[in-house]
Design an enzyme around this catalytic site. Structure first.
Site, PDB file in Angstrom:
ATOM      1  N   HIS A   1     -11.400  -2.471   3.424  1.00 40.40           N
ATOM      2  CA  HIS A   1     -11.316  -2.095   4.843  1.00 40.40           C
ATOM      3  C   HIS A   1     -12.054  -0.803   5.162  1.00 40.40           C
ATOM      4  O   HIS A   1     -12.102  -0.402   6.325  1.00 40.40           O
ATOM      5  CB  HIS A   1      -9.845  -1.967   5.228  1.00 40.40           C
ATOM      6  CG  HIS A   1      -9.182  -0.825   4.498  1.00 40.40           C
ATOM      7  ND1 HIS A   1      -9.040  -0.797   3.131  1.00 40.40           N
ATOM      8  CD2 HIS A   1      -8.656   0.340   4.938  1.00 40.40           C
ATOM      9  CE1 HIS A   1      -8.460   0.331   2.774  1.00 40.40           C
ATOM     10  NE2 HIS A   1      -8.215   1.044   3.843  1.00 40.40           N
ATOM     11  N   ASP A   2     -12.561  -0.100   4.143  1.00 45.04           N
ATOM     12  CA  ASP A   2     -13.301   1.140   4.372  1.00 45.04           C
ATOM     13  C   ASP A   2     -14.805   0.950   4.200  1.00 45.04           C
ATOM     14  O   ASP A   2     -15.568   1.899   4.381  1.00 45.04           O
ATOM     15  CB  ASP A   2     -12.866   2.223   3.365  1.00 45.04           C
ATOM     16  CG  ASP A   2     -11.440   2.695   3.560  1.00 45.04           C
ATOM     17  OD1 ASP A   2     -10.940   2.628   4.691  1.00 45.04           O
ATOM     18  OD2 ASP A   2     -10.830   3.145   2.570  1.00 45.04           O
TER      19      ASP A   2
ATOM     20  N   ASP B   1       0.859  -1.178   0.000  1.00 49.49           N
ATOM     21  CA  ASP B   1       0.000   0.000   0.000  1.00 49.49           C
ATOM     22  C   ASP B   1       0.899   1.233   0.000  1.00 49.49           C
ATOM     23  O   ASP B   1       1.783   1.364   0.849  1.00 49.49           O
ATOM     24  CB  ASP B   1      -0.885  -0.015   1.263  1.00 49.49           C
ATOM     25  CG  ASP B   1      -2.231   0.639   1.041  1.00 49.49           C
ATOM     26  OD1 ASP B   1      -2.260   1.696   0.397  1.00 49.49           O
ATOM     27  OD2 ASP B   1      -3.248   0.094   1.518  1.00 49.49           O
TER      28      ASP B   1
ATOM     29  N   ASP C   1      -3.005   4.690  -2.387  1.00 46.39           N
ATOM     30  CA  ASP C   1      -4.042   5.349  -1.596  1.00 46.39           C
ATOM     31  C   ASP C   1      -4.430   6.705  -2.203  1.00 46.39           C
ATOM     32  O   ASP C   1      -3.538   7.486  -2.569  1.00 46.39           O
ATOM     33  CB  ASP C   1      -3.487   5.550  -0.177  1.00 46.39           C
ATOM     34  CG  ASP C   1      -4.561   5.871   0.836  1.00 46.39           C
ATOM     35  OD1 ASP C   1      -5.467   5.046   1.013  1.00 46.39           O
ATOM     36  OD2 ASP C   1      -4.488   6.951   1.460  1.00 46.39           O
TER      37      ASP C   1
ATOM     38  N   GLU D   1      -6.329   4.081  -6.019  1.00 47.13           N
ATOM     39  CA  GLU D   1      -7.652   4.333  -5.441  1.00 47.13           C
ATOM     40  C   GLU D   1      -8.132   5.706  -5.912  1.00 47.13           C
ATOM     41  O   GLU D   1      -7.447   6.705  -5.710  1.00 47.13           O
ATOM     42  CB  GLU D   1      -7.555   4.309  -3.912  1.00 47.13           C
ATOM     43  CG  GLU D   1      -8.913   4.459  -3.234  1.00 47.13           C
ATOM     44  CD  GLU D   1      -8.822   4.848  -1.761  1.00 47.13           C
ATOM     45  OE1 GLU D   1      -9.733   4.502  -0.998  1.00 47.13           O
ATOM     46  OE2 GLU D   1      -7.835   5.511  -1.362  1.00 47.13           O
TER      47      GLU D   1
HETATM   48  O1  TEU Z   1      -9.395   5.996   1.818  1.00 45.98           O
HETATM   49  C1  TEU Z   1      -9.832   7.147   1.144  1.00 45.98           C
HETATM   50  C2  TEU Z   1     -11.093   7.662   1.636  1.00 45.98           C
HETATM   51  O2  TEU Z   1     -11.431   8.781   1.293  1.00 45.98           O
HETATM   52  C3  TEU Z   1     -11.885   6.786   2.530  1.00 45.98           C
HETATM   53  O3  TEU Z   1     -11.366   7.027   3.763  1.00 45.98           O
HETATM   54  C4  TEU Z   1     -13.321   7.034   2.458  1.00 45.98           C
HETATM   55  O4  TEU Z   1     -13.617   8.216   1.850  1.00 45.98           O
HETATM   56  C5  TEU Z   1     -13.882   7.009   3.802  1.00 45.98           C
HETATM   57  O5  TEU Z   1     -14.195   5.694   4.073  1.00 45.98           O
HETATM   58  C6  TEU Z   1     -15.015   7.951   3.896  1.00 45.98           C
HETATM   59  O6  TEU Z   1     -15.947   7.569   4.806  1.00 45.98           O
HETATM   60  C7  TEU Z   1      -8.049   5.755   1.946  1.00 45.98           C
HETATM   61  C8  TEU Z   1      -7.841   4.530   2.813  1.00 45.98           C
HETATM   62  O7  TEU Z   1      -8.388   3.413   2.159  1.00 45.98           O
HETATM   63  C9  TEU Z   1      -8.436   4.783   4.165  1.00 45.98           C
HETATM   64  O8  TEU Z   1      -8.382   3.661   4.987  1.00 45.98           O
HETATM   65  C10 TEU Z   1      -7.676   5.928   4.778  1.00 45.98           C
HETATM   66  O9  TEU Z   1      -8.249   6.283   5.986  1.00 45.98           O
HETATM   67  C11 TEU Z   1      -7.655   7.144   3.866  1.00 45.98           C
HETATM   68  O10 TEU Z   1      -7.348   6.836   2.514  1.00 45.98           O
HETATM   69  C12 TEU Z   1      -6.594   8.097   4.306  1.00 45.98           C
HETATM   70  O11 TEU Z   1      -5.339   7.546   4.045  1.00 45.98           O
END
Ligand code: TEU
Ligand code: CA
Length: 583
Positions: A334-335, A115, A218, A260
């Site tokens: 994971h989000d 990542d 990311d 992403e």
């Molecule tokens: O996620 C990008 C992001 O914008 C998400 O956090 C999403 O928008 C969020 O779930 C909104 O509710 C990436 C990673 O996947 C995430 O885990 C990180 O927290 C984020 O970037 C910051 O690095």
């Protein structure tokens, strides 16, 4: 939007064989290290824990792991706040452990995709510490600053942080604000600075030289930002930087890159991953995820999935990248909430609907990604109190919701459906203590349902979900039509059934998935109908899609047919006339 409209957006097909890169035959598997396997009983997953479970991944048949961050980090955002890009967080292990993971995975034919979090770093990174200590040092310009012309209480702009609150934090010792699109512990890096970019590329090469299989990047759509102009996602410099990064790092290396991009659209998608672009192999786009959110309140208000809208986004992406570019295929990470809880049924029809979702996604064109636990149908966390949540986003968004007049109860209900911690509960290996995750109390509660939902039980059950995953993962390795077949969605307006065909040469795969808990009398259009060979199913195998088929709740199946099969079907079923009418 109708099917007709969608077809209009599809560029014309182009024939011609090209050599298939390995990642077009492979299925990825995402590991969230904190929650995967804890080897030393401190309650936190770690790299030796991952190594101990590689056989599970080999058994599943995956081609590569996307490993969420394991770098040194204060863990404000579980490692998405990196304080040293070239070291491992002590709670996860050592660099030696990581090298061993790369080797042990390679021995099983599995690549390791790291990542790459370079839109921002941690406020504990040496760059930021130096930048704060001196306004004239080189690193000061690695970050994005705004003068506090009107005092520390007047924000430079009203840009909000993703986790709630302003995206600007004032530092009295500097006399300026710094910009952070995420938490205040995640200062944004200033990609305009060529020295910073060179440092990042050198770091990437250092990892590539260790033998990794690529990078998941990311929020990569944010690096080209122009904060002054308020252009953040897909900013004016994005593609210049991605092309520069490609030429300075991955060019000439046989690796995978997946960026992403929450803001990519079918129009901009080809810019990231078109074959002549020299940017990325593919992107994670989120149109199909956002299509299921409330237009006003986003993910914090639960709304039923609007299936026509959901299918339209999937279709548009399949068409947009048909000739050039490549899709990633996923419903979970994971989000996001657990897919069986969001798009299926995590009660009565859990097993069946988990398989239905797998069949529906894996037979599309692209590279599928399985998120840890998805292969056994893990469900949402089902947390009942605020104290059970660990994610900083929950605290940030709760404060905001309360300010807007919401209540804790309403917020908790939204969180129960969509909070990121739903996907972060410990991997359920066994029915035993802590679900077999580790000997110590885990950093986040184990889902109560681990006594029935776990790898041991699912694997031992001939009807287990994992067997369907194995079958689908194997098909992608061996079947050209699964990999390359041209996709056409049918009945896009149907509110319960998702159906599409994949065509290559004289082979057609037809897929139907009832995405509802009702039994549905499905009237299939001619292009979908026909008899063939059962490919995969979640109830009993079926040889054909008939002009009228009664689909059981959450039933899904796919039929493989060749030109021969199709002709036979139409005569046998005597539905030629009806088909002619519909066409
Ligand atoms: O996620 C990008 C992001 O914008 C998400 O956090 C999403 O928008 C969020 O779930 C909104 O509710 C990436 C990673 O996947 C995430 O885990 C990180 O927290 C984020 O970037 C910051 O690095
Ligand atoms: Ca541990």
């Amino acid at each position: 939007m109708t099917l007709h409209d969608i077809k209009m957006t599809r560029p014309s097909a182009r024939d011609g064989a090209v050599t298939t890169p390995w990642w077009k035959k492979a299925t990825g598997y995402q590991i969230y290290p904190r929650s995967f396997c804890d080897s030393n009983g401190d309650g936190i997953g770690d790299i030796p824990g991952i190594i101990s479970k590689l056989d599970h991944l080999q058994d599943l048949g995956i081609g590569f792991i996307w490993l969420s961050p394991v770098y040194r980090s204060p863990m404000v955002d579980n490692g998405y706040d990196i304080s040293d890009y070239q070291d491992v967080a002590p709670e996860y292990g050592t660099m030696q452990d990581l090298d061993r993971l790369i080797d042990e995975a390679a021995n099983r034919g599995i690549g390791l995709v790291m990542d790459l979090v370079v839109n921002h770093c941690s406020d504990q990174h040496a760059w930021f510490r130096k930048a704060v200590a001196s306004s004239v040092c080189r690193e000061h310009d690695y970050f994005i600053w705004a003068d506090a012309t009107d005092g520390p209480d007047v924000l430079p702009s009203d840009i909000e942080s993703v986790f709630g609150g302003p995206a600007w934090t004032h530092l009295p010792e500097v006399g300026k604000f710094y910009f952070h699109q995420f938490a205040s512990g995640q200062p944004d890096l200033n990609w305009q600075n060529p020295e910073l970019r060179a440092e990042i590329y050198a770091m990437m090469n250092w990892w590539l030289d260790r033998g990794i299989a690529g990078f998941r990047m990311d929020v990569i759509d944010l690096i080209g930002k122009d904060v002054g102009a308020g252009k953040l996602a897909e900013g004016p410099y994005l593609h210049d930087f991605l092309q520069e990064m490609h030429s300075q790092t991955v060019k000439g290396r046989d690796v995978l890159t997946v960026g992403e991009s929450w803001c990519a659209s079918p129009e901009t998608g080809p810019l990231y991953c078109g074959e002549d672009r020299d940017e990325l192999s593919m992107i994670f786009q989120f149109d199909h995820i956002k299509a299921t959110w409330d237009p006003e309140f986003g993910k914090w208000k639960n709304v039923p999935v609007d299936l026509p809208r959901f299918k339209t986004t999937l279709a548009n992406w399949q068409y947009a990248l048909e000739d050039s570019g490549w899709n990633s295929l996923f419903l979970s990470n994971h989000d996001l909430p657990r897919q069986v809880s969001r798009y299926g049924d995590d009660g009565t029809y859990r097993n069946r609907s988990a398989k239905m979702l797998a069949i529906m996604m894996h037979l599309l064109k692209g590279t599928p990604f399985v998120y840890q636990g998805e292969e056994i149908g893990m469900t949402n966390a089902n947390f009942h109190s605020l104290e059970q949540y660990r994610d900083l986003e929950v605290a940030g968004r709760l404060a905001e919701a309360l300010e807007k007049g919401s209540t804790v109860e309403v917020f908790l209900e939204g969180a129960r459906r969509n909070a990121r911690d739903n996907a972060r509960t410990p991997m359920q290996w066994t029915a035993g203590e802590n679900a077999g995750f580790g000997a110590g109390a885990p950093w986040i509660d184990v889902n109560m349902n681990h006594t029935t939902i776990n790898v041991a039980a699912d694997g031992a059950d001939p009807d287990g979900i994992i067997h369907t995953y194995k079958q689908l993962i194997e098909m992608r390795k061996t079947s050209a039509v699964v990999r390359e077949g041209r996709t056409t969605f049918h009945v896009v307006d149907h509110k319960q059934v998702c159906a599409y065909t994949r065509e290559l040469g004289d082979q057609t795969i037809a897929v139907v998935a009832n995405m509802s808990a009702d039994s549905v009398e499905f009237v299939a259009p001619p292009a979908l109908c026909g008899q063939g060979q059962p490919l995969v199913s979640n109830i009993a195998s079926r040889h054909s899609i008939d002009s009228v088929t009664v689909l059981e709740p959450y039933e899904a199946y796919a039929v493989l047919r060749n030109a021969q099969h199709s002709k036979r079907c139409c005569h046998q079923n005597g539905v030629v006339a009806q088909h002619a009418l519909e066409a």
